[in-house]
Write a protein that holds these residues in place. Structure first.
Motif, mmCIF file in Angstrom:
data_model
loop_
_atom_site.group_PDB
_atom_site.id
_atom_site.type_symbol
_atom_site.label_atom_id
_atom_site.label_comp_id
_atom_site.label_asym_id
_atom_site.label_seq_id
_atom_site.Cartn_x
_atom_site.Cartn_y
_atom_site.Cartn_z
ATOM 1 N N ALA A 1 -5.288 -7.009 3.081
ATOM 2 C CA ALA A 1 -4.958 -7.047 1.652
ATOM 3 C C ALA A 1 -3.546 -6.533 1.408
ATOM 4 N N LEU A 2 -3.165 -5.461 2.085
ATOM 5 C CA LEU A 2 -1.810 -4.926 1.944
ATOM 6 C C LEU A 2 -0.772 -5.971 2.350
ATOM 7 N N LEU A 3 -1.015 -6.658 3.452
ATOM 8 C CA LEU A 3 -0.060 -7.653 3.932
ATOM 9 C C LEU A 3 0.043 -8.836 2.975
ATOM 10 N N VAL A 4 -1.103 -9.267 2.426
ATOM 11 C CA VAL A 4 -1.100 -10.393 1.494
ATOM 12 C C VAL A 4 -0.352 -10.029 0.216
ATOM 13 N N LEU A 5 -0.662 -8.869 -0.345
ATOM 14 C CA LEU A 5 0.000 -8.455 -1.592
ATOM 15 C C LEU A 5 1.479 -8.203 -1.360
ATOM 16 N N ASP A 6 1.823 -7.700 -0.179
ATOM 17 C CA ASP A 6 3.224 -7.468 0.146
ATOM 18 C C ASP A 6 3.984 -8.793 0.176
ATOM 19 N N LYS A 7 3.337 -9.832 0.698
ATOM 20 C CA LYS A 7 3.995 -11.138 0.748
ATOM 21 C C LYS A 7 4.126 -11.730 -0.654
ATOM 22 N N MET A 8 3.151 -11.504 -1.502
ATOM 23 C CA MET A 8 3.247 -11.978 -2.885
ATOM 24 C C MET A 8 4.388 -11.273 -3.616
ATOM 25 N N ARG A 9 4.562 -9.987 -3.353
ATOM 26 C CA ARG A 9 5.668 -9.240 -3.969
ATOM 27 C C ARG A 9 7.017 -9.788 -3.505
ATOM 28 N N ARG A 10 7.106 -10.098 -2.215
ATOM 29 C CA ARG A 10 8.362 -10.633 -1.689
ATOM 30 C C ARG A 10 8.702 -11.974 -2.341
ATOM 31 N N LYS A 11 7.686 -12.769 -2.595
ATOM 32 C CA LYS A 11 7.921 -14.075 -3.213
ATOM 33 C C LYS A 11 8.529 -13.921 -4.605
ATOM 34 N N LEU A 12 8.151 -12.875 -5.304
ATOM 35 C CA LEU A 12 8.666 -12.636 -6.658
ATOM 36 C C LEU A 12 9.974 -11.862 -6.654
ATOM 37 N N GLY A 13 10.386 -11.343 -5.516
ATOM 38 C CA GLY A 13 11.656 -10.643 -5.456
ATOM 39 C C GLY A 13 11.570 -9.138 -5.432
ATOM 40 N N PHE A 14 10.369 -8.581 -5.375
ATOM 41 C CA PHE A 14 10.224 -7.129 -5.323
ATOM 42 C C PHE A 14 10.724 -6.597 -3.984
ATOM 43 N N GLU A 15 11.146 -5.336 -4.004
ATOM 44 C CA GLU A 15 11.528 -4.677 -2.757
ATOM 45 C C GLU A 15 10.283 -4.457 -1.909
ATOM 46 N N THR A 16 10.388 -4.755 -0.642
ATOM 47 C CA THR A 16 9.268 -4.541 0.277
ATOM 48 C C THR A 16 9.794 -3.932 1.578
ATOM 49 N N GLY A 17 8.930 -3.308 2.281
ATOM 50 C CA GLY A 17 9.271 -2.750 3.588
ATOM 51 C C GLY A 17 8.114 -2.975 4.532
ATOM 52 N N VAL A 18 8.425 -3.124 5.808
ATOM 53 C CA VAL A 18 7.368 -3.342 6.789
ATOM 54 C C VAL A 18 6.503 -2.087 6.880
ATOM 55 N N PRO A 19 5.213 -2.185 6.571
ATOM 56 C CA PRO A 19 4.349 -1.001 6.656
ATOM 57 C C PRO A 19 4.128 -0.592 8.102
ATOM 58 N N SER A 20 3.655 0.619 8.292
ATOM 59 C CA SER A 20 3.343 1.075 9.642
ATOM 60 C C SER A 20 2.100 0.332 10.132
ATOM 61 N N LEU A 21 2.280 -0.499 11.126
ATOM 62 C CA LEU A 21 1.185 -1.324 11.620
ATOM 63 C C LEU A 21 0.616 -0.829 12.949
ATOM 64 N N HIS A 22 1.208 0.229 13.516
ATOM 65 C CA HIS A 22 0.653 0.806 14.743
ATOM 66 C C HIS A 22 -0.754 1.340 14.458
ATOM 67 N N MET A 23 -1.636 1.250 15.442
ATOM 68 C CA MET A 23 -3.055 1.534 15.208
ATOM 69 C C MET A 23 -3.646 2.447 16.278
ATOM 70 N N SER A 24 -4.708 3.125 15.869
ATOM 71 C CA SER A 24 -5.508 3.920 16.794
ATOM 72 C C SER A 24 -6.958 3.484 16.645
ATOM 73 N N PHE A 25 -7.556 3.039 17.756
ATOM 74 C CA PHE A 25 -8.956 2.629 17.766
ATOM 75 C C PHE A 25 -9.741 3.662 18.566
ATOM 76 N N THR A 26 -10.678 4.324 17.920
ATOM 77 C CA THR A 26 -11.472 5.337 18.612
ATOM 78 C C THR A 26 -12.937 4.936 18.624
ATOM 79 N N GLY A 27 -13.565 5.151 19.776
ATOM 80 C CA GLY A 27 -14.969 4.802 19.900
ATOM 81 C C GLY A 27 -15.341 4.622 21.361
ATOM 82 N N ALA A 28 -16.625 4.461 21.600
ATOM 83 C CA ALA A 28 -17.134 4.290 22.963
ATOM 84 C C ALA A 28 -16.840 2.879 23.463
ATOM 85 N N PRO A 29 -16.955 2.654 24.771
ATOM 86 C CA PRO A 29 -16.753 1.303 25.298
ATOM 87 C C PRO A 29 -17.746 0.313 24.699
#
Length: 396
Positions: free
Chosen positions: A133-161
């Motif tokens: 949702a963040l990525l979609v709304l960010d792209k909609m903002r860019r289409k209208l000319g709003f300032e945007t920045g690449v969000p932090s997309l690095h991830m941590s996945f925790t859990g058992a195998p």
């Protein structure tokens, strides 16, 4: 009040007064090519050439300055036009529907596949949808000319195998590619052995090679805590971590780093490497599957492989899972996959014995025979894990 030097009264004797005479009695000073320090000037060309060269350099510098000024003026014009556009834009101006963007960019398709491929994990799916949702709304903002920045997309996945971490990473890669945040969206899985060398000077090339393979997509570092050895400050894993931290900070536009492992160990790892945690904006926890969810995973696998399993067979499989969960080396969906592979093998052995060895029905089997997994195919697995002799138990 001065000094007067009178000519010597002693005559010069024994000296020839020819035109080339040297009054000091030594060999005349002669020009020796290259010994004059001024000779270097001749190698650079004459004065006219040097002036032309200097003039060329000044012209290049002036042209570069003019180009920078033109670029700055264009940027200012674009900025003024953007401000005017944003100021005059009606707040009720339609920006397009979110569903339209989700469908157009192929995000809906990826989220549907996630629901199709993963049983349960509602919390994980919700978190993935929030990122989408963040990525979609960010792209909609860019289409209208709003300032945007690449969000932090690095991830941590925790859990058992076996809790779906790799599957989610693959889907996230495809979503990032669809939204233009990744060139290809592929996933490269790496462990300590792939990143850390065995001797001095070996680690950096190995780590950089894996990073190079992952550029444009996601680098998934499985069991990342093995990169850091607290008991050995000379461990080569520290060098790999430093390279990863640098890449995460300076190349986040072209590479997403995801680290994965058991939650308690990952928490301890982050306490040792706070720079890693501060660069990760998305922490997703993958819980263990419940029994009914594991049975559902078996149904999905059977569906994908075009097998038919009746209710009685699933009842036996559920009994097997209940026992197996309390035994060593249980790995959630991986254990289910191994069980399904053994059940398919048992079905194949049974069918082969029935028609090829015993010759039933003249050796002719039906399509139903080839598609069916019966309760007895799972009973073999249940017998293995409930054997009274612990030495005979098979933890498949």
């Amino acid at each position: 009040s001065g000094f007067t030097f009178a000519p010597s009264a002693r005559p010069l004797t024994g000296l020839s007064m020819s035109a080339n005479a040297n009054p000091f009695g030594t060999k005349s000073l002669e020009y020796e090519g290259g010994s004059d320090p001024n000779n270097a000037n001749f190698k650079k060309g004459n004065l006219e050439e040097r002036l032309q060269e200097a003039d060329t350099e000044r012209r290049k510098a002036r042209d570069a300055a003019d180009a920078r000024e033109r670029a700055a003026e264009i940027a200012r014009e674009q900025r003024r036009a953007k401000i005017e556009f944003m100021t005059s834009m009606d707040d009720d101006k339609p920006a397009g529907s979110v569903d339209e963007f989700m469908f157009k960019e192929g995000v809906n398709d990826q989220l549907t596949k996630l629901d199709h491929d993963l049983v349960g994990l509602d919390g994980v799916k919700t978190r993935v949808k929030e990122i989408a949702a963040l990525l979609v709304l960010d792209k909609m903002r860019r289409k209208l000319g709003f300032e945007t920045g690449v969000p932090s997309l690095h991830m941590s996945f925790t859990g058992a195998p076996g809790t779906g971490k790799t599957t989610v990473a693959v889907r996230m890669g495809q979503i990032l590619a669809k939204m233009g945040y990744a060139r290809s969206g592929h996933v490269v899985i790496a462990t300590r052995d792939d990143l850390v060398g065995q001797y001095v000077g070996h680690t950096a090339p190995k780590t950089k090679e894996m990073i190079k393979k992952a550029f444009g997509g996601i680098l998934l570092v499985d069991e990342a805590y093995y990169l850091y050895n607290a008991a050995n400050d000379r461990d080569y894993g520290q060098e790999s971590i430093e390279i990863l931290l640098n890449i995460m900070e300076n190349n986040k536009d072209d590479l997403v780093v995801a680290v994965a492992g058991y939650k308690d160990r990952m928490d301890k790892f982050f306490s040792y490497i706070p720079g890693m945690q501060s660069r990760i904006g998305n922490h997703i926890d993958f819980p263990n599957y419940k029994v009914d969810e594991l049975v559902g995973i078996a149904e999905v696998m059977a569906r994908d492989l075009e097998y038919e399993i009746d209710a009685e067979a699933y009842k036996t499989f559920k009994e097997y899972i209940n026992v197996r969960m309390d035994l060593p080396y249980f790995s959630n969906a991986r254990t289910v996959r191994n069980a399904m592979d053994r059940a398919r093998m048992n079905s194949a052995i049974r069918t082969f014995q029935k028609f090829a060895i015993d010759g039933e029905n003249g050796g002719q089997c039906t399509i139903d025979d080839l598609k069916r997994i019966d309760a007895q195919d799972f009973q073999v697995l249940l017998d293995d894990v409930t054997a009274e002799d612990s030495g005979k138990k098979i933890f498949s």
